[in-house]
Design a protein around this motif. Structure first.
Motif, PDB file in Angstrom:
ATOM      1  N   ASN A  86       0.824  -1.219   0.000  1.00 29.37           N
ATOM      2  CA  ASN A  86       0.000   0.000   0.000  1.00 29.37           C
ATOM      3  C   ASN A  86       0.852   1.261   0.000  1.00 29.37           C
ATOM      4  N   SER A  87       2.145   1.117   0.266  1.00 24.55           N
ATOM      5  CA  SER A  87       3.032   2.266   0.208  1.00 24.55           C
ATOM      6  C   SER A  87       3.174   2.720  -1.240  1.00 24.55           C
ATOM      7  N   GLY A  88       3.646   3.941  -1.431  1.00 23.09           N
ATOM      8  CA  GLY A  88       3.816   4.437  -2.790  1.00 23.09           C
ATOM      9  C   GLY A  88       3.344   5.870  -2.935  1.00 23.09           C
ATOM     10  N   GLY A  89       2.950   6.213  -4.154  1.00 25.63           N
ATOM     11  CA  GLY A  89       2.625   7.582  -4.480  1.00 25.63           C
ATOM     12  C   GLY A  89       1.468   8.175  -3.695  1.00 25.63           C
ATOM     13  N   THR A  90       0.431   7.360  -3.432  1.00 22.34           N
ATOM     14  CA  THR A  90      -0.708   7.884  -2.674  1.00 22.34           C
ATOM     15  C   THR A  90      -0.288   8.304  -1.276  1.00 22.34           C
ATOM     16  N   ALA A  91       0.595   7.529  -0.657  1.00 17.86           N
ATOM     17  CA  ALA A  91       1.082   7.890   0.676  1.00 17.86           C
ATOM     18  C   ALA A  91       1.861   9.198   0.635  1.00 17.86           C
ATOM     19  N   LEU A  92       2.666   9.389  -0.400  1.00 19.02           N
ATOM     20  CA  LEU A  92       3.439  10.631  -0.521  1.00 19.02           C
ATOM     21  C   LEU A  92       2.529  11.840  -0.741  1.00 19.02           C
ATOM     22  N   LEU A  93       1.451  11.622  -1.502  1.00 25.06           N
ATOM     23  CA  LEU A  93       0.534  12.726  -1.795  1.00 25.06           C
ATOM     24  C   LEU A  93      -0.248  13.173  -0.565  1.00 25.06           C
ATOM     25  N   GLY A  94      -0.152  12.412   0.507  1.00 25.38           N
ATOM     26  CA  GLY A  94      -0.762  12.844   1.754  1.00 25.38           C
ATOM     27  C   GLY A  94       0.004  13.987   2.409  1.00 25.38           C
ATOM     28  N   PHE A  95       1.224  14.250   1.924  1.00 23.85           N
ATOM     29  CA  PHE A  95       2.062  15.294   2.517  1.00 23.85           C
ATOM     30  C   PHE A  95       2.446  16.392   1.530  1.00 23.85           C
ATOM     31  N   PHE A  96       2.648  16.011   0.258  1.00 26.64           N
ATOM     32  CA  PHE A  96       3.070  16.979  -0.751  1.00 26.64           C
ATOM     33  C   PHE A  96       2.278  16.777  -2.037  1.00 26.64           C
ATOM     34  N   THR A  97       2.019  17.863  -2.738  1.00 28.31           N
ATOM     35  CA  THR A  97       1.432  17.749  -4.069  1.00 28.31           C
ATOM     36  C   THR A  97       2.523  17.299  -5.044  1.00 28.31           C
ATOM     37  N   ALA A  98       2.101  16.863  -6.223  1.00 31.59           N
ATOM     38  CA  ALA A  98       3.068  16.464  -7.240  1.00 31.59           C
ATOM     39  C   ALA A  98       3.986  17.623  -7.597  1.00 31.59           C
ATOM     40  N   GLU A  99       3.437  18.816  -7.664  1.00 33.11           N
ATOM     41  CA  GLU A  99       4.235  19.997  -7.997  1.00 33.11           C
ATOM     42  C   GLU A  99       5.264  20.283  -6.903  1.00 33.11           C
ATOM     43  N   GLN A 100       4.852  20.157  -5.657  1.00 35.16           N
ATOM     44  CA  GLN A 100       5.785  20.385  -4.548  1.00 35.16           C
ATOM     45  C   GLN A 100       6.916  19.365  -4.561  1.00 35.16           C
TER      46      GLN A 100
ATOM     47  N   LEU B 185       2.381   4.987   4.582  1.00 32.62           N
ATOM     48  CA  LEU B 185       1.159   4.347   4.114  1.00 32.62           C
ATOM     49  C   LEU B 185       0.062   5.409   4.028  1.00 32.62           C
ATOM     50  N   PRO B 186      -0.900   5.236   3.122  1.00 30.05           N
ATOM     51  CA  PRO B 186      -1.988   6.217   3.032  1.00 30.05           C
ATOM     52  C   PRO B 186      -2.970   6.122   4.192  1.00 30.05           C
ATOM     53  N   GLY B 187      -2.929   5.013   4.909  1.00 25.65           N
ATOM     54  CA  GLY B 187      -3.798   4.769   6.060  1.00 25.65           C
ATOM     55  C   GLY B 187      -3.388   3.477   6.713  1.00 25.65           C
ATOM     56  N   PRO B 188      -4.034   3.075   7.810  1.00 30.37           N
ATOM     57  CA  PRO B 188      -3.657   1.832   8.486  1.00 30.37           C
ATOM     58  C   PRO B 188      -3.860   0.616   7.583  1.00 30.37           C
ATOM     59  N   GLY B 189      -2.957  -0.342   7.698  1.00 30.82           N
ATOM     60  CA  GLY B 189      -3.122  -1.604   6.987  1.00 30.82           C
ATOM     61  C   GLY B 189      -2.101  -1.842   5.910  1.00 30.82           C
ATOM     62  N   GLU B 190      -1.547  -3.056   5.907  1.00 32.22           N
ATOM     63  CA  GLU B 190      -0.559  -3.455   4.911  1.00 32.22           C
ATOM     64  C   GLU B 190      -0.657  -4.964   4.719  1.00 32.22           C
ATOM     65  N   ARG B 191      -0.382  -5.436   3.490  1.00 25.61           N
ATOM     66  CA  ARG B 191      -0.433  -6.866   3.189  1.00 25.61           C
ATOM     67  C   ARG B 191       0.923  -7.413   2.781  1.00 25.61           C
ATOM     68  N   PHE B 192       1.700  -6.599   2.085  1.00 24.90           N
ATOM     69  CA  PHE B 192       3.014  -7.030   1.609  1.00 24.90           C
ATOM     70  C   PHE B 192       3.926  -5.809   1.606  1.00 24.90           C
ATOM     71  N   PRO B 193       5.140  -5.941   2.111  1.00 29.15           N
ATOM     72  CA  PRO B 193       5.839  -7.144   2.597  1.00 29.15           C
ATOM     73  C   PRO B 193       5.553  -7.504   4.051  1.00 29.15           C
ATOM     74  N   ILE B 194       4.739  -6.710   4.738  1.00 26.43           N
ATOM     75  CA  ILE B 194       4.296  -7.041   6.092  1.00 26.43           C
ATOM     76  C   ILE B 194       2.806  -7.310   6.033  1.00 26.43           C
ATOM     77  N   ASN B 195       2.381  -8.425   6.572  1.00 28.22           N
ATOM     78  CA  ASN B 195       0.963  -8.769   6.576  1.00 28.22           C
ATOM     79  C   ASN B 195       0.361  -8.348   7.911  1.00 28.22           C
ATOM     80  N   ASP B 196      -0.205  -7.140   7.936  1.00 32.33           N
ATOM     81  CA  ASP B 196      -0.793  -6.610   9.164  1.00 32.33           C
ATOM     82  C   ASP B 196      -1.888  -5.623   8.780  1.00 32.33           C
ATOM     83  N   PRO B 197      -3.168  -6.029   8.879  1.00 33.34           N
ATOM     84  CA  PRO B 197      -4.261  -5.139   8.474  1.00 33.34           C
ATOM     85  C   PRO B 197      -4.383  -3.887   9.324  1.00 33.34           C
ATOM     86  N   ALA B 198      -3.676  -3.853  10.451  1.00 34.77           N
ATOM     87  CA  ALA B 198      -3.738  -2.675  11.321  1.00 34.77           C
ATOM     88  C   ALA B 198      -2.425  -1.903  11.357  1.00 34.77           C
ATOM     89  N   LEU B 199      -1.463  -2.260  10.500  1.00 29.34           N
ATOM     90  CA  LEU B 199      -0.161  -1.597  10.538  1.00 29.34           C
ATOM     91  C   LEU B 199      -0.323  -0.096  10.328  1.00 29.34           C
TER      92      LEU B 199
END
Length: 431
Positions: A291-305, A326-340
């Motif tokens: 779930n990590s990636g661009g959506t998580a980054l966009l929670g802090f900065f715009t694409a332009e920023q 992460l964009p919110g709680p929960g991850e499946r890979f590489p850590i399997n933890d729905p509440a991470l």
């Protein structure tokens, strides 16, 4: 005949049926894209949780794109064609190959009672399980009057070219329950309620299916010897397009999420992490999505920023920040933890340092992901090719290379259609 034996003017076509349009490339004997065409498609229809589409939308876009590209190249040089399509998109057809009703898209929902039947008999980790099960949606389609075959999106487009309906490839068939290890439709499918006789014959991706059909010859002016080759899914085609073909080579997609794929010598099926494997020639393509990636980054900065901060990054000097964005709680890979929880603190005063810490965090998830694939039976990572918007950030690439410990290689091509073209050439060489 090998590729070296082919005439220098040989062209192969790769057709990519995506979610929003069709793209076709013509590739020459030197693996150079000499022409391309793209045609948009109407958005699939959404009614509640159902997501469907008229298959003729796919064909109309394919037909238009084919006419466009064939108008820019020597048609007589086109020797082979292969098609990739969205993984898990299925439709029912009649005896003549005409669609019966609407197609069920890859992200369409499956009736809960069918999901329960599949969960009761399908092996753990089978790609046919889940709320959007392609097998389950195929079961729902079979009761339409006149149904004689269930096909996948890429199967049907290829069949429109050959005039012969009823063949699929091992990659597209995976989510419909096909067993790529035993290379068959397993007996347990019958217990789900689907009539196995409706399922297509399955061949390896890159296998010659047959020559172009009479109708397609007349419609497009293609030579009667033009070969149609079994294709693959859009995800596998995107991997093949990068040029990664050796054991341990990985491809990372840096988009809204972080998707890793690794070429392995044995399949990896790990349902807890959402990992399954596609057969690619004599190897296996295992993948996982974080779930990590661009959506998580966009929670802090715009694409332009983010673009404005890139020149301030110091890729050779780690920030020391230990983030897991992460964009919110929960991850499946590489850590399997729905509440991470997402870990993006403490935040330094400098926006550039914070941004670099976030990039290091995503890169750390990527490195952990490839280590996890190795722990689950995959080979050690030897190189990475990158696709997606994040591939253009040079500083991030250096950070990722440092944390993964391998070289980041440029992809040969960045479009799935080029992967389909690669399979077309493979089939031509095998013919």
């Amino acid at each position: 005949m090998t590729n070296a034996d082919r005439p220098a003017d040989t062209l192969v076509l790769g057709i990519d049926i995506g979610t929003s349009g069709v793209r076709i490339v013509a590739v020459d004997a030197s693996d150079r894209v000499v022409a391309s065409a793209a045609v948009p498609m109407a958005t699939p229809d959404r009614v509640g949780a159902r997501i469907t589409q008229d298959p003729e939308v796919w064909w109309n876009a394919t037909e238009t794109a084919l006419r466009q590209i064939l108008g820019t190249i020597d048609i007589a040089c086109v020797r082979a064609i292969a098609v990739d399509g969205t993984s898990g998109t299925v439709l029912a057809v009649d005896e003549a190959g005409q669609p019966i009703g609407r197609a069920s898209l890859y992200n369409d929902t499956c009736p809960p009672e069918i999901v329960a039947r599949i969960d009761g008999v399908a092996p753990d980790g089978n790609a046919a399980r889940g709320a959007t099960s392609a097998l389950g949606r195929a079961s729902a389609l079979q009761d339409q009057p006149g149904t004689v075959r269930i096909l996948h999106q890429a199967d049907w487009i290829a069949a429109r070219l050959t005039g012969r309906f009823g063949t699929s490839d091992e990659n597209n068939a995976l989510k419909t329950g096909y067993d790529p290890v035993e290379r068959c439709w397993p007996d347990w499918i019958a217990a789900t309620g689907l009539r196995i006789g409706l399922l297509p014959k399955v061949v390896a991706a890159g296998t010659p299916i047959g020559p172009i059909g009479v109708k397609a010859q007349a419609a497009f002016g293609l030579e009667p010897t033009t070969l149609v080759v079994a294709g693959t899914t859009d995800g596998c085609a995107a991997f093949l397009a990068t040029g990664a073909t050796a054991l341990g080579e990985g491809v990372t997609s840096l988009g809204s999420t972080l998707v890793l794929k690794l070429l392995c010598d044995a399949p990896i099926f790990a349902p807890a992490y959402g990992i399954y494997s596609h057969r690619i020639g004599d190897m296996w393509l295992a993948g996982g999505a974080s779930n990590s990636g661009g959506t998580a980054l966009l929670g802090f900065f715009t694409a332009e920023q983010m673009r404005a901060l890139e020149p301030e990054l110091d890729a050779n000097t780690p920030t020391g920040l230990d983030y897991y964005p992460l964009p919110g709680p929960g991850e499946r890979f590489p850590i399997n933890d729905p509440a991470l929880p997402s870990r993006c603190e403490p935040r330094p005063a400098s926006d550039a340092a914070f941004f670099q810490g976030l990039l290091e965090g995503v890169a750390g998830v990527e490195a952990l992901g490839y280590r996890r694939l190795a722990e689950l039976g995959g080979p050690p990572l030897v190189s990475i090719r990158t696709v997606g918007g994040g591939a253009n950030n040079a500083a991030w690439s250096r950070i990722r290379s440092r944390l993964t410990g391998v070289a980041l290689l440029p992809p040969a091509h960045g479009e799935a259609a080029c992967g389909a073209a690669w399979l077309a050439r493979r089939g031509l060489d095998a013919a």
